[in-house]
Motif scaffolding. Sequence first.
Motif, PDB file in Angstrom:
ATOM      1  N   GLN A 193       0.830  -1.208   0.000  1.00 12.05           N
ATOM      2  CA  GLN A 193       0.000   0.000   0.000  1.00 12.05           C
ATOM      3  C   GLN A 193       0.866   1.259   0.000  1.00 12.05           C
ATOM      4  N   LYS A 194       1.957   1.221   0.782  1.00 13.34           N
ATOM      5  CA  LYS A 194       2.861   2.366   0.840  1.00 13.34           C
ATOM      6  C   LYS A 194       3.527   2.608  -0.507  1.00 13.34           C
ATOM      7  N   GLU A 195       3.930   1.503  -1.176  1.00 17.65           N
ATOM      8  CA  GLU A 195       4.561   1.627  -2.493  1.00 17.65           C
ATOM      9  C   GLU A 195       3.570   2.160  -3.517  1.00 17.65           C
ATOM     10  N   ARG A 196       2.302   1.711  -3.440  1.00 13.09           N
ATOM     11  CA  ARG A 196       1.294   2.213  -4.378  1.00 13.09           C
ATOM     12  C   ARG A 196       1.032   3.699  -4.164  1.00 13.09           C
ATOM     13  N   ARG A 197       0.955   4.127  -2.885  1.00 12.71           N
ATOM     14  CA  ARG A 197       0.728   5.550  -2.594  1.00 12.71           C
ATOM     15  C   ARG A 197       1.893   6.394  -3.102  1.00 12.71           C
ATOM     16  N   ALA A 198       3.138   5.870  -2.892  1.00 13.25           N
ATOM     17  CA  ALA A 198       4.314   6.608  -3.362  1.00 13.25           C
ATOM     18  C   ALA A 198       4.326   6.693  -4.882  1.00 13.25           C
ATOM     19  N   ALA A 199       3.965   5.577  -5.545  1.00 18.40           N
ATOM     20  CA  ALA A 199       3.931   5.580  -7.005  1.00 18.40           C
ATOM     21  C   ALA A 199       2.864   6.542  -7.523  1.00 18.40           C
ATOM     22  N   LYS A 200       1.694   6.556  -6.849  1.00 16.40           N
ATOM     23  CA  LYS A 200       0.616   7.457  -7.257  1.00 16.40           C
ATOM     24  C   LYS A 200       1.018   8.913  -7.045  1.00 16.40           C
ATOM     25  N   LYS A 201       1.735   9.162  -5.941  1.00 18.15           N
ATOM     26  CA  LYS A 201       2.181  10.529  -5.639  1.00 18.15           C
ATOM     27  C   LYS A 201       3.200  11.000  -6.674  1.00 18.15           C
ATOM     28  N   ASN A 202       4.126  10.075  -7.037  1.00 21.78           N
ATOM     29  CA  ASN A 202       5.131  10.434  -8.055  1.00 21.78           C
ATOM     30  C   ASN A 202       4.465  10.676  -9.416  1.00 21.78           C
ATOM     31  N   GLU A 203       3.459   9.885  -9.716  1.00 23.74           N
ATOM     32  CA  GLU A 203       2.743  10.063 -10.971  1.00 23.74           C
ATOM     33  C   GLU A 203       2.029  11.402 -11.010  1.00 23.74           C
ATOM     34  N   GLN A 204       1.402  11.774  -9.884  1.00 24.71           N
ATOM     35  CA  GLN A 204       0.708  13.054  -9.817  1.00 24.71           C
ATOM     36  C   GLN A 204       1.682  14.218  -9.936  1.00 24.71           C
ATOM     37  N   SER A 206       4.542  14.119 -11.483  1.00 20.96           N
ATOM     38  CA  SER A 206       5.002  14.180 -12.878  1.00 20.96           C
ATOM     39  C   SER A 206       3.982  14.891 -13.755  1.00 20.96           C
ATOM     40  N   ILE A 207       2.701  14.633 -13.488  1.00 24.10           N
ATOM     41  CA  ILE A 207       1.635  15.305 -14.255  1.00 24.10           C
ATOM     42  C   ILE A 207       1.671  16.797 -14.016  1.00 24.10           C
ATOM     43  N   GLU A 208       1.888  17.206 -12.751  1.00 20.20           N
ATOM     44  CA  GLU A 208       1.938  18.629 -12.422  1.00 20.20           C
ATOM     45  C   GLU A 208       3.139  19.297 -13.078  1.00 20.20           C
ATOM     46  N   VAL A 209       4.293  18.590 -13.046  1.00 18.56           N
ATOM     47  CA  VAL A 209       5.497  19.155 -13.666  1.00 18.56           C
ATOM     48  C   VAL A 209       5.290  19.302 -15.167  1.00 18.56           C
ATOM     49  N   SER A 210       4.672  18.286 -15.775  1.00 12.73           N
ATOM     50  CA  SER A 210       4.409  18.362 -17.216  1.00 12.73           C
ATOM     51  C   SER A 210       3.470  19.509 -17.540  1.00 12.73           C
ATOM     52  N   ALA A 211       2.471  19.723 -16.679  1.00 14.27           N
ATOM     53  CA  ALA A 211       1.521  20.817 -16.912  1.00 14.27           C
ATOM     54  C   ALA A 211       2.202  22.168 -16.807  1.00 14.27           C
ATOM     55  N   ILE A 212       3.119  22.311 -15.830  1.00 13.05           N
ATOM     56  CA  ILE A 212       3.850  23.578 -15.661  1.00 13.05           C
ATOM     57  C   ILE A 212       4.737  23.856 -16.870  1.00 13.05           C
ATOM     58  N   LYS A 213       5.434  22.773 -17.311  1.00 18.17           N
ATOM     59  CA  LYS A 213       6.301  22.947 -18.483  1.00 18.17           C
ATOM     60  C   LYS A 213       5.493  23.338 -19.724  1.00 18.17           C
ATOM     61  N   GLU A 214       4.344  22.700 -19.875  1.00 19.30           N
ATOM     62  CA  GLU A 214       3.488  22.996 -21.019  1.00 19.30           C
ATOM     63  C   GLU A 214       2.977  24.425 -20.952  1.00 19.30           C
ATOM     64  N   SER A 215       2.645  24.894 -19.736  1.00 19.29           N
ATOM     65  CA  SER A 215       2.170  26.290 -19.559  1.00 19.29           C
ATOM     66  C   SER A 215       3.269  27.290 -19.863  1.00 19.29           C
ATOM     67  N   ASP A 216       4.500  26.968 -19.374  1.00 18.64           N
ATOM     68  CA  ASP A 216       5.628  27.848 -19.657  1.00 18.64           C
ATOM     69  C   ASP A 216       5.922  27.926 -21.156  1.00 18.64           C
ATOM     70  N   GLN A 217       5.799  26.784 -21.825  1.00 11.77           N
ATOM     71  CA  GLN A 217       6.046  26.748 -23.266  1.00 11.77           C
ATOM     72  C   GLN A 217       5.040  27.606 -24.025  1.00 11.77           C
ATOM     73  N   LYS A 218       3.800  27.545 -23.578  1.00 10.93           N
ATOM     74  CA  LYS A 218       2.751  28.347 -24.225  1.00 10.93           C
ATOM     75  C   LYS A 218       3.013  29.823 -23.989  1.00 10.93           C
TER      76      LYS A 218
END
Length: 222
Positions: A193-204, A206-218
Motif C-alpha cells: 500500500q505504501k509503495e502504491r501511494r508513493a507511485a501514485k504521488k510520483n505520478e501526480q 510528474s503530471i503537475e510538472v508536465s503541466a507547468i512545463k506545457e504552460s511555460d512553453q505556451k
Amino acid sequence: MRSEIAEFEKQVAAFEESTANAEQFLALAKKYTDFSGLTTPMINEFVDKILVYAPEKVDGDRVQEVEIYLNFIGYFAAPVPELTPEEEMRQEYLRKHRMQSRERYKALKDGTRKVGEPFQIVCKCCGKTFESKMSNAMFCDQNCRSKYYRQEAAKKRKRGCTCGNCGTVFITDRNGVKYCCEDCMKEAVYKRQKERRAAKKNEQKSIEVSAIKESDQKGKTA
C-alpha cells in the motif's frame, strides 16, 4: 623356507582357480540375454545348491535362513534394498500387526478369550478404546477414519517455503502460502500500500510538472 614356498604356491593356485571360475561364470552369463524370468535350464546351469535352515523365532517373528550357492563363484549374497522412510513405517506397522495377531491367537488358544467375543481395539486416530467384531479394525467411527487420512494426506503435502516478507523458511501443507505468519502478511500488505501511494504521488507530481512545463512553453510562444 619350503613351507613359505608351499603356501605361496597354494595362494597362486587359488588365485588362478578363482580367475578361471570367474571367466567361466561370465561366459555362462553372456549365454543369456534376458534375465526377466528364470527357466529350469537357467536354474540348473547357474545354481549349484540351496541350503534351507530350520526356522527360528527372532523378536517374535518366524525367520528362516536360505543360502544360495552359484556355480563357479560359490555363495551368493543378494543385495538388501535400502528402504525409504515410508517403507520403514509400513514395515513397522506390519510388524506390530503381526504381533497383535499372534497375541489374539494365543489368547484363543489359552482360553482367555472366546470365539465371537468383541475385540478391544485402540482407535488409530483419537486413541479411544472401542469394541469391534473385526480384529483388523483401526478406527472407532467414520469421522476418525476420515480425519486420520486427511492428516496423513496433509503430511505428504508438507513442503518448505520462504516467507515473502522476512525470508524465514517455514513448513506448510497448504498451496499458495507466501508468508510465515499473520504479522508478516500484514506488514507485506502495508508495504504494498505504501509503495502504491508513493507511485501514485510520483505520478501526480510528474503530471503537475508536465503541466507547468506545457504552460511555460505556451507563455514563451505567446
